[in-house]
Design an enzyme around this catalytic site. Structure first.
Site, PDB file in Angstrom:
ATOM      1  N   LYS A   1      -1.865  -7.857  -6.494  1.00 45.22           N
ATOM      2  CA  LYS A   1      -3.214  -7.868  -5.911  1.00 45.22           C
ATOM      3  C   LYS A   1      -4.276  -7.367  -6.884  1.00 45.22           C
ATOM      4  O   LYS A   1      -3.977  -6.662  -7.854  1.00 45.22           O
ATOM      5  CB  LYS A   1      -3.221  -7.060  -4.607  1.00 45.22           C
ATOM      6  CG  LYS A   1      -2.581  -7.874  -3.477  1.00 45.22           C
ATOM      7  CD  LYS A   1      -2.776  -7.275  -2.118  1.00 45.22           C
ATOM      8  CE  LYS A   1      -2.165  -8.221  -1.081  1.00 45.22           C
ATOM      9  NZ  LYS A   1      -2.169  -7.656   0.270  1.00 45.22           N
TER      10      LYS A   1
ATOM     11  N   ARG B   1       6.350  -6.403   1.034  1.00 49.63           N
ATOM     12  CA  ARG B   1       6.121  -7.841   0.853  1.00 49.63           C
ATOM     13  C   ARG B   1       5.751  -8.096  -0.602  1.00 49.63           C
ATOM     14  O   ARG B   1       4.800  -7.517  -1.117  1.00 49.63           O
ATOM     15  CB  ARG B   1       4.995  -8.281   1.793  1.00 49.63           C
ATOM     16  CG  ARG B   1       4.648  -9.776   1.723  1.00 49.63           C
ATOM     17  CD  ARG B   1       3.535 -10.094   2.705  1.00 49.63           C
ATOM     18  NE  ARG B   1       3.174 -11.500   2.678  1.00 49.63           N
ATOM     19  CZ  ARG B   1       2.351 -12.055   1.807  1.00 49.63           C
ATOM     20  NH1 ARG B   1       1.769 -11.316   0.882  1.00 49.63           N
ATOM     21  NH2 ARG B   1       2.087 -13.344   1.859  1.00 49.63           N
TER      22      ARG B   1
HETATM   23  C1  8Y7 Z   1      -0.601  -9.568   2.924  1.00 47.41           C
HETATM   24  C2  8Y7 Z   1      -0.131 -10.478   3.875  1.00 47.41           C
HETATM   25  C3  8Y7 Z   1      -1.180 -11.537   2.280  1.00 47.41           C
HETATM   26  C4  8Y7 Z   1      -0.350  -8.183   3.150  1.00 47.41           C
HETATM   27  C5  8Y7 Z   1       0.803  -8.831   5.168  1.00 47.41           C
HETATM   28  C6  8Y7 Z   1      -1.515 -11.819  -1.088  1.00 47.41           C
HETATM   29  C7  8Y7 Z   1      -0.238 -12.954   4.153  1.00 47.41           C
HETATM   30  C8  8Y7 Z   1      -2.527 -12.155  -0.069  1.00 47.41           C
HETATM   31  N1  8Y7 Z   1      -1.235 -10.230   1.929  1.00 47.41           N
HETATM   32  N2  8Y7 Z   1       0.569 -10.133   4.984  1.00 47.41           N
HETATM   33  N3  8Y7 Z   1      -0.502 -11.703   3.458  1.00 47.41           N
HETATM   34  N4  8Y7 Z   1       0.366  -7.869   4.296  1.00 47.41           N
HETATM   35  N5  8Y7 Z   1       1.487  -8.429   6.256  1.00 47.41           N
HETATM   36  O1  8Y7 Z   1      -1.980 -11.429  -2.182  1.00 47.41           O
HETATM   37  O2  8Y7 Z   1      -0.744  -7.290   2.420  1.00 47.41           O
HETATM   38  O3  8Y7 Z   1      -0.313 -11.938  -0.897  1.00 47.41           O
HETATM   39  S1  8Y7 Z   1      -1.863 -12.888   1.407  1.00 47.41           S
END
Ligand code: 8Y7
Length: 279
Positions: free
Chosen positions: A219, A253
């Site tokens: 990020k 994640r």
């Molecule tokens: C997150 C996410 C994204 C996160 C959860 C990226 C879909 C942006 N970020 N879902 N999603 N938490 N739960 O950089 O931080 O992956 S998208």
């Protein structure tokens, strides 16, 4: 954590591997080639130790375009169906749309990862009907504009209050607490100081009494701290993931499953999650 039909063992931290099904990720060669490439990527992440595969068909980057319900279903449902059939693993669907939640769970998704925390009309009811596990994430504003002027008086208190209210709304809609996890939503309507404060104060979110999930992988907060472009943020992301797990996060994640599993293995051995288990 109870999911639609399976139970996710959180006696140790788990890694959720990111599988993007947007055309920019697996485009050339048409839909079958895109599906096969996605299934192969899932297989690799499972071999590297992922406990969950998070399948998404809508880009949530600031400024990204809206995707129709039909197009999002076309992107994610064949992939989820193929992965569940081939590997029988836990798949979560990254969506805010009630119709996509239903369609994904019909082909085997066990969990819903909703960056809008089930605030889209009909989403609470859809999630309850599927019986799936749900990740409730905090976001200030909407993806298109959320980074324009993020503002908080007390970011930790505000995120905690929001998540607590959404957990209550889920429980009122018939989604048991044992099916929920929460996420501070790093980068979603937050400046660097907000992200850092949330990571530092992550144990506060544990007071909600449900598992905490974090996503920091690659990020921009990591880019702001290190000056590195998106492809060079692995070390910074691992540091953040380790700090999050030390502060109580149970699901991470990430794009980088192998490296994250290795890092969490070290945390587990030192911090008493027991041994002989892969993250
Ligand atoms: C997150 C996410 C994204 C996160 C959860 C990226 C879909 C942006 N970020 N879902 N999603 N938490 N739960 O950089 O931080 O992956 S998208």
């Amino acid at each position: 954590m109870r999911l639609r039909t399976q139970v996710l063992d959180l006696s140790r931290p788990r890694v959720m591997g990111i599988l993007n099904c947007t055309p920019d990720s697996f485009s050339d060669g048409g839909r079958f080639a895109a599906r096969d490439a996605a299934v192969a990527h899932a297989e690799q992440m499972l071999a590297e130790g992922a406990g969950i595969i998070d399948v998404g068909g809508e880009s949530t980057r600031p400024g990204a375009q809206d995707v129709s319900v039909a197009e999002e279903i076309r992107r994610v449902v064949p992939v989820i169906e193929a992965i569940v059939k081939r590997f029988g693993c836990i798949v979560s669907v990254d969506t805010v749309k009630p119709e996509v939640m239903h369609a994904a769970c019909r082909v085997g998704a066990e969990m819903i990862n909703d960056i809008a925390a089930l605030r889209v009309p009909g989403a609470l009811e859809a999630a309850a009907q599927t019986g799936a596990g749900v990740c409730i994430m905090h976001m200030q504003g909407e993806p298109r504009t959320m980074q324009d002027a993020p503002h908080y008086v007390d970011v930790v208190e505000e995120v905690q209050t929001f998540l607590s209210e959404r957990v209550a709304a889920c429980v009122a809609a018939g989604i048991g607490r044992d099916r929920l996890c929460v996420d501070p939503g790093f980068g979603f309507g937050k400046r660097l100081v907000h992200n850092l404060r949330l990571l530092s104060a992550l144990p506060v979110l544990g007071d909600l009494g449900v598992p905490v999930l974090v996503g920091v992988s690659r990020k921009s907060m990591l880019g702001e701290l290190t000056g590195e472009p998106v492809g060079q943020r692995l070390a910074a992301g691992l540091a953040a993931a380790v700090m999050a797990v030390e502060r109580g996060a149970l699901i991470v994640r990430t794009h980088d499953v192998r490296a994250t599993c290795d890092a969490l293995r070290v945390v587990m051995e030192v911090s008493g999650f027991g041994s002989n288990n892969k993250p």
